[in-house]
Enzyme design. Structure first.
Site, PDB file in Angstrom:
ATOM      1  N   GLY A 198       9.422   4.316   6.364  1.00 30.09           N
ATOM      2  CA  GLY A 198       9.564   5.488   5.288  1.00 30.09           C
ATOM      3  C   GLY A 198       8.339   6.356   5.425  1.00 30.09           C
ATOM      4  O   GLY A 198       8.416   7.535   5.157  1.00 30.09           O
TER       5      GLY A 198
ATOM      6  N   TYR B  63      14.162   9.417  10.094  1.00 29.60           N
ATOM      7  CA  TYR B  63      13.806   7.848   9.666  1.00 29.60           C
ATOM      8  C   TYR B  63      12.776   7.475  10.640  1.00 29.60           C
ATOM      9  O   TYR B  63      12.505   7.811  11.589  1.00 29.60           O
ATOM     10  CB  TYR B  63      15.239   6.842  10.089  1.00 29.60           C
ATOM     11  N   CYS B  64      12.192   6.425   9.935  1.00 31.32           N
ATOM     12  CA  CYS B  64      11.088   5.642  10.554  1.00 31.32           C
ATOM     13  C   CYS B  64      11.192   4.170  10.333  1.00 31.32           C
ATOM     14  O   CYS B  64      12.113   3.722   9.429  1.00 31.32           O
ATOM     15  CB  CYS B  64       9.685   6.278  10.420  1.00 31.32           C
ATOM     16  N   THR B  65      10.239   3.309  10.600  1.00 28.07           N
ATOM     17  CA  THR B  65       9.928   1.848  10.176  1.00 28.07           C
ATOM     18  C   THR B  65      10.468   1.643   8.718  1.00 28.07           C
ATOM     19  O   THR B  65      11.183   0.859   8.226  1.00 28.07           O
ATOM     20  CB  THR B  65       8.889   1.090  10.610  1.00 28.07           C
TER      21      THR B  65
ATOM     22  N   ILE C 208      14.040   1.942   8.043  1.00 29.36           N
ATOM     23  CA  ILE C 208      15.034   0.883   8.724  1.00 29.36           C
ATOM     24  C   ILE C 208      15.115  -0.367   8.217  1.00 29.36           C
ATOM     25  O   ILE C 208      16.070  -1.089   7.969  1.00 29.36           O
ATOM     26  CB  ILE C 208      14.610   0.786  10.297  1.00 29.36           C
TER      27      ILE C 208
END
Ligand SMILES: [Zn+2]
Ligand SMILES: [Zn+2]
Length: 343
Positions: free
Chosen positions: A202, A198-200, A227
């Site tokens: 995508g 995952y990241c901020t 997220i």
């Protein structure tokens, strides 16, 4: 035919105020192979300029990354236009919850080498062969599976204030570094474990998932919309929230609270705190975590030295800055020697 902006930001602002129309602020990205980015760029500019779309768009051989403001009345046309481009058909649009009609004042479509600075050599792998997208519900289920390895694809100062329970949070400054560190840590599990990332928002996982598939990982998953979208779905669908703390964001807010947990500490006194600040000495500008008491005691500075400088008259500060570069803005972020408390 007009291919570039003619109005200044000021003229645009006046026009927007006059028109007073509803606008939607939205963003999207897509990795795709674009043969002639310059031609594609012109195609977008001509069409979107006519629809009065404003925003900042990057186009590269590897795809498109766009942040836009679209007049509500033209949204249908805009969507139809996107759906007419084969790799943008049904692309996920992130529509902002808060609408600011002046979020963008110009239409800028730029051709870049990359849509995400990643330090990778493109020719080595296919960015369109990416991991399986999962929504918040499927993501939660994967996290409950003992055969899952969860990795945070962000940098250390982002995961420091918030991350998913049980995630690997590499202590890195760049995306490129995290790719290598994670690969080394989990190289024995290329076939048996679920690699979930995952990241901020995508976009980093789009690249990272393709990279790990290229490296031989078989079961690669990525949190769709990152997220930001996870938090939205958890709230709307009343799902269990597995994210602890704040989501670091790259605008003036610096962080968006997702849970009440405080997972980090003040870099000066060590007490629980997750408020990022920039050192008040303009020449330093170090990004670090500082509690309210320390902010008061240190006049919002990272060190006694910066405190002295920040207290000088502005002209004197300017003279001191002359000719000196500023590396703190990019690199140190909470790792500076001047911060006494360290994890
Ligand atoms: Zn403190
Ligand atoms: Zn400082």
């Amino acid at each position: 035919m007009q291919l570039y902006n003619k109005l200044s930001a000021k003229e645009r602002e006046a026009l927007l105020e006059e028109a007073g129309e509803d606008r939607l602020t939205l963003s999207f990205y897509q990795y795709a192979k674009i043969g002639n980015p310059e031609l594609f760029r012109n195609h977008l500019f001509i069409a979107w300029d006519q629809m009065e779309v404003l925003g900042r768009i990057y186009v590269a051989h590897e795809g498109i990354n766009a942040q836009l403001s679209v007049p509500a009345k033209n949204f249908g046309n805009f969507k139809e236009f996107l759906d007419g481009i084969y790799f943008l058909e049904n692309v996920r649009l992130n529509i902002a919850i808060e609408h600011d009609i002046k979020s963008f004042l110009k239409l800028k479509v730029k051709v870049r080498d990359k849509i995400l600075a990643d330090g990778l050599n493109d020719a080595t792998f296919d960015v369109t062969n990416k991991g399986v997208h999962v929504d918040a519900k499927a993501f939660n289920e994967l996290l409950d599976d003992p055969n899952t390895i969860l990795v945070d694809m962000r940098n250390h100062y982002e995961s420091e204030i918030g991350h998913f329970k049980g995630a690997m949070t590499p202590d890195v400054d760049t995306f490129r570094d995290s790719l290598d560190i994670i690969e080394k840590d989990i190289q024995d599990h290329k076939e048996d474990k679920n690699l979930v990332m995952y990241c901020t928002g995508g976009i980093r996982c789009e690249k990272a998932s393709a990279y790990y598939k290229h490296k031989g990982f078989k079961k690669v998953y990525q949190l769709e919309g990152g997220i930001i979208e996870y938090a939205r779905q958890v709230q709307n669908l009343k799902l269990e929230n597995k994210f602890l703390g704040k989501n670091f964001v790259f605008d003036h807010r610096r962080g968006e609270r997702i849970s009440e947990d405080v997972v980090s500490n003040c870099h000066q006194c060590g007490k629980p705190c997750d408020t990022h600040v920039n050192c008040a000495n303009e020449a330093c500008h170090l990004l670090f975590i500082q509690c309210e008491e320390c902010a008061e005691k240190m006049s919002s500075c990272c060190s006694a030295e910066c405190q002295d400088i920040a207290a000088l008259p502005y002209e004197e500060q300017k003279a001191l800055r002359k000719g000196k570069g500023n590396s703190n803005k990019i690199f140190k972020k909470g790792r500076s020697e001047v911060l006494k408390y360290k994890n």
